[in-house]
Design a protein around this motif. Structure first.
Motif, mmCIF file in Angstrom:
data_model
loop_
_atom_site.group_PDB
_atom_site.id
_atom_site.type_symbol
_atom_site.label_atom_id
_atom_site.label_comp_id
_atom_site.label_asym_id
_atom_site.label_seq_id
_atom_site.Cartn_x
_atom_site.Cartn_y
_atom_site.Cartn_z
ATOM 1 N N ALA A 162 0.827 -0.969 -0.266
ATOM 2 C CA ALA A 162 -0.105 0.041 0.009
ATOM 3 C C ALA A 162 1.310 1.325 -0.121
ATOM 4 C CB ALA A 162 -0.845 -0.382 1.516
ATOM 5 N N SER A 163 2.121 1.335 0.925
ATOM 6 C CA SER A 163 3.316 2.202 0.853
ATOM 7 C C SER A 163 3.939 2.712 -0.765
ATOM 8 C CB SER A 163 4.209 2.152 1.582
ATOM 9 O OG SER A 163 3.167 1.820 2.794
ATOM 10 N N GLU A 164 3.968 1.809 -1.000
ATOM 11 C CA GLU A 164 3.870 1.498 -2.663
ATOM 12 C C GLU A 164 3.563 2.101 -3.535
ATOM 13 O OE1 GLU A 164 6.550 1.998 -5.962
ATOM 14 O OE2 GLU A 164 7.469 1.286 -3.639
ATOM 15 N N ARG A 165 2.378 1.809 -3.485
ATOM 16 C CA ARG A 165 1.114 2.349 -4.537
ATOM 17 C C ARG A 165 0.727 4.264 -4.345
ATOM 18 N NH1 ARG A 165 -1.642 -2.322 -2.989
ATOM 19 N NH2 ARG A 165 -3.572 -1.725 -1.535
ATOM 20 N N MET A 166 0.343 4.681 -2.354
ATOM 21 C CA MET A 166 0.723 5.582 -2.149
ATOM 22 C C MET A 166 1.257 6.606 -2.820
ATOM 23 S SD MET A 166 -0.794 5.555 1.388
ATOM 24 C CE MET A 166 0.599 4.251 1.884
ATOM 25 N N ARG A 167 2.664 5.999 -2.723
ATOM 26 C CA ARG A 167 4.135 6.820 -3.091
ATOM 27 C C ARG A 167 3.481 7.266 -4.215
ATOM 28 N NH1 ARG A 167 10.335 3.418 -2.962
ATOM 29 N NH2 ARG A 167 9.863 4.683 -0.221
ATOM 30 N N ARG A 168 3.088 6.191 -5.572
ATOM 31 C CA ARG A 168 3.431 6.219 -6.815
ATOM 32 C C ARG A 168 1.904 7.261 -7.281
ATOM 33 N NH1 ARG A 168 2.571 2.584 -9.534
ATOM 34 N NH2 ARG A 168 2.733 1.169 -7.435
ATOM 35 N N SER A 169 1.027 7.933 -6.103
ATOM 36 C CA SER A 169 0.040 8.075 -6.320
ATOM 37 C C SER A 169 -0.551 8.702 -7.674
ATOM 38 C CB SER A 169 -0.720 8.235 -5.338
ATOM 39 O OG SER A 169 -1.994 9.362 -5.508
ATOM 40 N N PRO A 170 -1.101 8.501 -8.525
ATOM 41 C CA PRO A 170 -1.232 9.610 -10.196
ATOM 42 C C PRO A 170 -1.864 10.655 -9.248
ATOM 43 C CG PRO A 170 -3.534 7.721 -9.354
ATOM 44 C CD PRO A 170 -2.072 7.208 -8.422
ATOM 45 N N LEU A 171 -2.584 10.510 -8.639
ATOM 46 C CA LEU A 171 -3.287 12.240 -7.801
ATOM 47 C C LEU A 171 -2.374 13.275 -7.929
ATOM 48 C CD1 LEU A 171 -5.769 10.955 -5.603
ATOM 49 C CD2 LEU A 171 -5.572 10.792 -8.132
ATOM 50 N N GLY A 172 -0.995 12.925 -8.119
ATOM 51 C CA GLY A 172 -0.227 14.275 -7.571
ATOM 52 C C GLY A 172 -0.178 14.959 -6.373
ATOM 53 N N VAL A 173 0.160 15.706 -6.210
ATOM 54 C CA VAL A 173 1.268 16.594 -4.555
ATOM 55 C C VAL A 173 0.216 17.806 -5.138
ATOM 56 C CG1 VAL A 173 2.672 17.506 -3.658
ATOM 57 C CG2 VAL A 173 3.226 15.035 -4.678
ATOM 58 N N GLU A 174 -0.807 17.926 -3.871
ATOM 59 C CA GLU A 174 -1.184 19.580 -3.620
ATOM 60 C C GLU A 174 -0.841 20.052 -3.026
ATOM 61 O OE1 GLU A 174 -5.641 18.715 -3.431
ATOM 62 O OE2 GLU A 174 -5.672 16.777 -2.685
ATOM 63 N N PRO A 175 -0.688 21.437 -3.519
ATOM 64 C CA PRO A 175 0.010 23.141 -2.684
ATOM 65 C C PRO A 175 0.424 22.878 -1.194
ATOM 66 C CG PRO A 175 -1.540 23.598 -4.868
ATOM 67 C CD PRO A 175 -1.394 22.440 -4.409
ATOM 68 N N ASP A 176 -0.620 22.617 -1.148
ATOM 69 C CA ASP A 176 -1.203 22.890 0.873
ATOM 70 C C ASP A 176 -1.048 21.625 1.205
ATOM 71 O OD1 ASP A 176 -3.657 21.615 -1.045
ATOM 72 O OD2 ASP A 176 -5.167 23.081 1.321
ATOM 73 N N LEU A 177 -0.624 20.870 0.782
ATOM 74 C CA LEU A 177 -0.341 19.194 1.498
ATOM 75 C C LEU A 177 1.078 18.904 0.941
ATOM 76 C CD1 LEU A 177 -3.441 16.880 0.123
ATOM 77 C CD2 LEU A 177 -2.946 18.433 2.380
ATOM 78 N N PRO A 178 1.419 17.925 1.957
ATOM 79 C CA PRO A 178 2.821 17.998 2.376
ATOM 80 C C PRO A 178 3.612 16.235 1.189
ATOM 81 C CG PRO A 178 1.894 16.517 4.382
ATOM 82 C CD PRO A 178 0.929 17.500 3.172
ATOM 83 N N GLY A 179 2.442 15.883 0.842
ATOM 84 C CA GLY A 179 2.667 14.920 -0.112
ATOM 85 C C GLY A 179 2.136 14.110 -1.114
ATOM 86 N N PRO A 180 1.792 13.092 -2.009
ATOM 87 C CA PRO A 180 0.913 12.013 -3.164
ATOM 88 C C PRO A 180 -0.405 12.099 -2.385
ATOM 89 C CG PRO A 180 3.229 11.771 -3.298
ATOM 90 C CD PRO A 180 3.328 11.634 -2.102
ATOM 91 N N SER A 181 -1.290 13.155 -3.299
ATOM 92 C CA SER A 181 -2.717 12.782 -2.302
ATOM 93 C C SER A 181 -3.171 11.167 -3.126
ATOM 94 C CB SER A 181 -3.171 13.852 -3.520
ATOM 95 O OG SER A 181 -3.522 14.706 -2.971
#
Length: 282
Positions: free
Chosen positions: A124-143
């Protein structure tokens, strides 16, 4: 509870005393243990040997909703979840609290989970690390719109406002409904690679049990929030999943009325994000 605590660790479990004796000393305090009706003397043992752990006895197996009890009891702005066989790395929760303090829209911080003695990266961490949702400006990592609970730190206010975990979706995939409901309320969920949790799961039993449970929960999660075409697709996937998938679909049908009673549509942007995650390679 220490006066400066920002994070409470909420541990839930049932009949896993040996695992708890290993993990409880590794959690920073405060810690709340919600015992799901253990018959192995867990509550009595922990009260005697870990007097700084607050123990509450559910009296029966509440499944994932036991976490809701712990979150309600917590007196800190953030709650870190753990199972009997998981724990947080040294300094991880201080880092998590700093990140949550700095990002007020962040409701769920998803940690990097390392599994077993070889510390391999959780799938699950691997999937989240590669999330296609990108990084929103006010968040600290991939959405993200998923998270293993044993690797999540939540903003208590947001978690409870979204209803926490529910008793329709049992263990395995219980995060999906909560994740989309938080997103629907405008909260963010993000993966943060430098916050680390450890998970040492016991050897799996009959894999068909887990497959049946996953099939059931996938169907019911779709009934709760997704378009009917997603419900149909997941039901068809369960039918094609052999005896375990068909067993899961049968139990889903048994609990269908409860899911239908709580059904509501997601905002279009959240549904689009969820579909994006489900595309091949997503």
């Amino acid at each position: 509870m220490s006066s400066g605590a920002r994070v409470t660790v909420v541990v839930t479990g049932r009949d896993r005393l040996r695992a708890l004796t290993r993990s409880l000393p590794l959690h920073p305090r405060p810690v709340i243990l919600v015992d799901n009706g253990s018959a192995d003397g867990t509550a009595r043992f922990v009260r005697r040997h870990f007097p700084d752990v607050h123990v509450t006895e559910a009296g029966r197996d509440l499944g994932t909703t036991a976490r809701d009890i712990g979150a309600q009891m917590a007196g800190t702005p953030y709650v870190a979840f753990a199972d009997e066989d998981s724990w947080w790395a040294a300094g991880a929760l201080e880092r998590a609290a700093d990140v949550l303090d700095a990002h007020p829209r962040l409701a769920v911080l998803c940690a990097r989970v390392l599994v077993g003695r070889d510390q391999r990266l959780d799938a699950a961490s691997e999937r989240m690390r590669r999330s296609p949702l990108g990084v929103e400006p006010d968040l600290p990592g991939p959405s993200v719109l998923e998270f293993p609970a044993y690797g999540a730190v939540v903003r208590r206010e947001a978690f409870l406002d979204a209803g926490g975990f529910d008793d329709v979706i049992l263990a395995s995939g219980e995060d999906e409904r909560l994740a989309v409901d938080l997103a629907a309320k405008g909260w963010g969920l993000a993966y943060v690679d430098d916050v680390v949790a450890h998970h040492h799961p016991a050897p799996a039993g009959d894999p068909r049990d887990g497959q049946a449970r996953a099939a059931r929960n996938a169907v019911l999660a779709a009934v709760l929030r997704r378009p009917w075409r997603v419900v149909a697709r997941r039901s068809f996937e369960a039918l094609r999943g052999g005896s375990a998938g068909r067993s899961g679909l049968r139990t889903a049908l048994r609990d269908l009325p409860r899911a239908l009673a709580g059904r509501r549509a997601l905002p279009a942007p959240v549904e689009r994000a969820r579909r994006r995650l489900e595309r091949p390679g997503g």
